[in-house]
Write an enzyme that holds these catalytic residues in place. Structure first.
Site, PDB file in Angstrom:
ATOM      1  N   ASP A  97     -21.470  90.290  13.967  1.00 29.44           N
ATOM      2  CA  ASP A  97     -21.538  90.876  12.633  1.00 29.44           C
ATOM      3  C   ASP A  97     -22.144  89.818  11.714  1.00 29.44           C
ATOM      4  O   ASP A  97     -21.516  88.804  11.420  1.00 29.44           O
ATOM      5  CB  ASP A  97     -20.139  91.285  12.168  1.00 29.44           C
ATOM      6  CG  ASP A  97     -20.153  92.010  10.829  1.00 29.44           C
ATOM      7  OD1 ASP A  97     -21.084  91.788  10.034  1.00 29.44           O
ATOM      8  OD2 ASP A  97     -19.207  92.785  10.568  1.00 29.44           O
ATOM      9  N   LYS A 128     -23.821  95.606   1.696  1.00 30.54           N
ATOM     10  CA  LYS A 128     -23.557  94.304   1.096  1.00 30.54           C
ATOM     11  C   LYS A 128     -24.858  93.607   0.687  1.00 30.54           C
ATOM     12  O   LYS A 128     -25.605  94.127  -0.118  1.00 30.54           O
ATOM     13  CB  LYS A 128     -22.730  93.472   2.066  1.00 30.54           C
ATOM     14  CG  LYS A 128     -21.519  94.210   2.677  1.00 30.54           C
ATOM     15  CD  LYS A 128     -20.579  94.797   1.664  1.00 30.54           C
ATOM     16  CE  LYS A 128     -19.251  95.272   2.239  1.00 30.54           C
ATOM     17  NZ  LYS A 128     -19.306  96.353   3.211  1.00 30.54           N
ATOM     18  N   ARG A 137     -32.341 114.101  11.338  1.00 28.87           N
ATOM     19  CA  ARG A 137     -31.268 113.382  12.036  1.00 28.87           C
ATOM     20  C   ARG A 137     -31.863 112.511  13.122  1.00 28.87           C
ATOM     21  O   ARG A 137     -31.427 111.388  13.362  1.00 28.87           O
ATOM     22  CB  ARG A 137     -30.244 114.356  12.629  1.00 28.87           C
ATOM     23  CG  ARG A 137     -29.231 113.654  13.550  1.00 28.87           C
ATOM     24  CD  ARG A 137     -28.095 114.541  14.003  1.00 28.87           C
ATOM     25  NE  ARG A 137     -28.473 115.869  14.352  1.00 28.87           N
ATOM     26  CZ  ARG A 137     -29.050 116.242  15.502  1.00 28.87           C
ATOM     27  NH1 ARG A 137     -29.351 115.340  16.414  1.00 28.87           N
ATOM     28  NH2 ARG A 137     -29.333 117.506  15.724  1.00 28.87           N
ATOM     29  N   TYR A 188     -12.998  91.788   9.711  1.00 29.36           N
ATOM     30  CA  TYR A 188     -12.938  92.770   8.645  1.00 29.36           C
ATOM     31  C   TYR A 188     -11.887  93.831   8.969  1.00 29.36           C
ATOM     32  O   TYR A 188     -11.805  94.305  10.107  1.00 29.36           O
ATOM     33  CB  TYR A 188     -14.321  93.399   8.472  1.00 29.36           C
ATOM     34  CG  TYR A 188     -14.344  94.643   7.624  1.00 29.36           C
ATOM     35  CD1 TYR A 188     -13.803  94.649   6.335  1.00 29.36           C
ATOM     36  CD2 TYR A 188     -14.909  95.814   8.103  1.00 29.36           C
ATOM     37  CE1 TYR A 188     -13.822  95.793   5.557  1.00 29.36           C
ATOM     38  CE2 TYR A 188     -14.944  96.966   7.327  1.00 29.36           C
ATOM     39  CZ  TYR A 188     -14.389  96.946   6.065  1.00 29.36           C
ATOM     40  OH  TYR A 188     -14.397  98.087   5.305  1.00 29.36           O
TER      41      TYR A 188
END
Length: 384
Positions: free
Chosen positions: A179, A204, A54, A107
């Protein structure tokens, strides 16, 4: 790492940054360290700085170094999804009572995060047309800590002048978040234009093959990078080793894929402008697009996303989506295959009834890297 300085050329960095040969075997691809814990060389003696995946994992480290190099930043951080990255960023930068300016074309998941999650712990937000720096300045308050931008935006392909809005944010003592998912660092470098932090959905174009979910934050501020890393570890929504490996594979071919995406999208946008059933085409590569000049200034080319509005309203738009054959009806974007969707009923259903609601007659395309003639024929038959 020294490999980040082999070349300033993007295509070389994409292949070599973070991708050092395995010291044990010489493998040219970083191994997938599918491991949770690491043997320590005595109490507190971490071998290579690794103790628990982690906190850090060598495969994720390779990806994070690669992302930082590609965006021209000093620290990259990889997450389990784009929204996990956004959540970590907002919790790092904001406290109850703070204010954020968000775009009027964002978005749907980002809007949902602000409206349904972040607002519940006392963060205020307001909407502005970020393509107009004056509108952003008017939306700023003494409590504004973050100005949030998507450019090109999702799904209306709006363009924001990053340098101009960065100045607005600096004047307000706020940080500018960009973004960069639609453009990718190959086409656009927000940090070089004044942004403080870049956000990506690695799902993406960065991954590029519709087989991985991930997110990233990149910053040029080392101190902020440490703050983000603390919260990344404390909150725990990190990218897994196999997901990191898949994205790292994807970034190697990003430049050649984006060239083809952009080339195909330009041909499709041109065809759509001449189709009788299309009332308007939203693509920053078109000279008539209101953000064309800004996009041409800050982008290498105009990307693979095209939206258009259909004569006949919402039902006609839905029918176009349903009739497509090569374009797959799907909600994501940025893969090698072409996708088509109806934002109002799919990706942006969460903004219905808000200031961000999208037109019902809107269709969004993620233009893939197939033969352009096949894609053009498919759209023509779908439009009827």
């Amino acid at each position: 790492m020294s490999d980040r300085h082999i070349s300033q050329h993007f295509e070389t960095l994409a292949i070599h940054a973070g991708n050092t040969a395995d010291p044990l075997t010489g493998a040219v691809v970083p191994p997938i360290y599918q491991v949770s814990t690491y043997k320590q060389d005595g109490v507190g003696g971490l071998r290579g700085g690794y103790e628990y995946s982690r906190s850090a994992n060598p495969t994720r480290t390779a990806l994070e170094e690669n992302l930082a190099a590609l965006e021209g930043g000093r620290r990259g951080l990889a997450f389990a999804s784009g929204l996990a990255a956004e959540d970590c960023l907002l919790r790092t930068l904001l406290s109850p009572g703070d204010h954020v300016v968000i775009p009027n074309d964002a978005y749907g998941g980002t809007f949902r995060l602000f409206a349904k999650v972040v607002a519940r712990w006392g963060v205020e937000w307001s909407v502005a047309d970020t393509s107009d720096p004056a509108a952003v300045r008017a939306a700023v308050t003494p409590k504004t800590k973050v100005v949030w931008v998507e450019t090109p935006s999702n799904p209306l392909l709006g363009i924001t002048d990053i340098a101009a809005v960065a100045q607005v944010a600096r004047d307000a003592g706020a940080r500018l978040v960009v973004d960069n998912t639609f453009a990718t660092p190959y086409l656009q470098q927000p940090l070089a234009l004044g942004a403080d932090i870049v956000v990506h959905s690695l799902t993406k174009y960065m991954g590029g093959h519709s087989d991985v979910v991930g997110g990233a934050l990149i910053t040029g501020d080392a101190g902020l990078g440490e703050e983000l890393a603390f919260h990344q570890n404390a909150m725990g929504a990190v990218a897994g080793p196999f997901d990191s490996w898949l994205v790292l594979r994807g970034t190697k071919t990003l430049s050649v894929r984006m060239d083809r995406h952009s080339e195909n999208a330009a041909k499709i946008a041109d065809m759509l402008t001449r189709h009788a059933r299309v009332s308007s085409v939203l693509y920053p590569g078109l000279p008539e697009h209101p953000g064309h000049e800004v996009a041409a200034k800050q982008m290498k080319s105009f990307g693979g996303m095209v939206s258009f509005r259909v004569e006949g309203g919402e039902e006609a738009a839905v029918e176009v989506c349903n009739r497509a054959k090569i374009f797959t009806l799907g909600e994501s974007l940025g893969g090698v295959e072409s996708l088509i969707e109806h934002p109002g009923r799919m990706t942006h259903a969460s903004v219905a009834g808000s200031a961000l609601e999208v037109p019902g007659d809107l269709v969004r395309l993620s233009v893939g890297i197939e033969n352009a003639e096949d894609l053009l024929e498919d759209l023509q038959q779908a439009l009827g």
